[in-house]
Design a protein around this motif. Structure first.
Motif, short mmCIF file in Angstrom:
data_model
loop_
_atom_site.label_atom_id
_atom_site.label_comp_id
_atom_site.label_asym_id
_atom_site.label_seq_id
_atom_site.Cartn_x
_atom_site.Cartn_y
_atom_site.Cartn_z
N ILE A 159 0.82 -1.40 -0.03
CA ILE A 159 0.00 -0.06 0.08
C ILE A 159 0.98 1.12 0.18
O ILE A 159 0.64 2.32 -0.82
CB ILE A 159 -0.86 0.13 1.07
N SER A 160 1.94 1.44 0.70
CA SER A 160 2.93 2.49 0.92
C SER A 160 3.33 2.46 -0.43
O SER A 160 3.77 3.76 -0.96
CB SER A 160 3.88 2.28 1.79
N THR A 161 3.82 1.57 -1.12
CA THR A 161 4.30 1.61 -2.63
C THR A 161 3.28 2.16 -3.59
O THR A 161 3.80 3.15 -4.47
CB THR A 161 4.74 0.05 -3.21
N LEU A 162 2.02 1.92 -3.27
CA LEU A 162 1.09 2.33 -4.29
C LEU A 162 0.99 3.86 -3.95
O LEU A 162 0.64 4.77 -4.87
CB LEU A 162 -0.22 1.65 -4.13
N VAL A 163 0.95 4.11 -2.69
CA VAL A 163 0.80 5.69 -2.61
C VAL A 163 2.13 6.57 -3.12
O VAL A 163 1.72 7.49 -3.32
CB VAL A 163 0.76 5.86 -1.00
N PHE B 33 1.51 6.88 -6.73
CA PHE B 33 0.29 7.51 -7.19
C PHE B 33 0.32 8.54 -8.18
O PHE B 33 -0.22 8.61 -9.22
CB PHE B 33 -0.57 7.94 -5.93
N ARG B 34 1.33 9.46 -7.89
CA ARG B 34 1.39 10.45 -8.85
C ARG B 34 1.90 9.91 -10.15
O ARG B 34 2.12 10.64 -11.19
CB ARG B 34 2.43 11.52 -8.42
N ALA C 104 4.37 2.32 -12.33
CA ALA C 104 3.66 2.05 -11.10
C ALA C 104 3.59 0.66 -10.76
O ALA C 104 3.62 0.17 -9.95
CB ALA C 104 2.25 2.68 -11.16
N VAL C 105 3.27 -0.29 -12.02
CA VAL C 105 3.07 -1.66 -11.81
C VAL C 105 4.36 -2.10 -11.56
O VAL C 105 4.56 -3.18 -10.55
CB VAL C 105 2.44 -2.09 -13.33
N ALA C 106 5.55 -1.89 -12.01
CA ALA C 106 6.64 -2.46 -11.85
C ALA C 106 7.09 -2.32 -10.29
O ALA C 106 7.60 -3.38 -9.59
CB ALA C 106 7.84 -1.85 -12.48
#
Length: 104
Positions: A18-22, A25-26, A34-36
């Motif tokens: 989740i922190s990686t997604l945050v 996010f930009r 983002a996927v990598a």
């Protein structure tokens, strides 16, 4: 490995993803990055879970080996004690035999 034992590791892996997604996010304009990044964090979390499972298996194996070594050591101790008692009894018999011959 039981789910309850690894619950903290699973929660920390979810927080990591989740922190990686945050963080990325930009960068959603560039979906590849983002996927990598998300896959990289999933792999890292899985690696941590895998290490935890292997350490748990090694710990259990060590406990089993220690238990078997302790049992083998106890069996060896008992066997040596029996041999010692047998030898002492034989020596006592020989000494008594010599004592009887000397008094005759």
């Amino acid at each position: 490995m039981d789910i309850r034992e690894s619950l903290l590791d699973i929660i920390l892996t979810i927080v990591l993803v989740i922190s990686t997604l945050v963080l990325v996010f930009r960068l959603w304009q560039d979906v590849t990055i983002a996927v990598a990044a998300t896959l990289m964090m999933l792999a890292l979390g899985g690696l941590f879970l895998s290490f935890g499972a292997k350490i748990s298996i090694l710990d259990n194996t060590l406990i089993v080996r220690e238990r078997s070594m302790r049992l083998n050591l106890e069996e060896t101790s008992l066997m040596m004690s029996e041999k010692y008692e047998t030898t002492v009894a034989q020596i006592d018999a020989i000494i008594q035999d010599f004592s009887r011959r000397m008094y005759r």
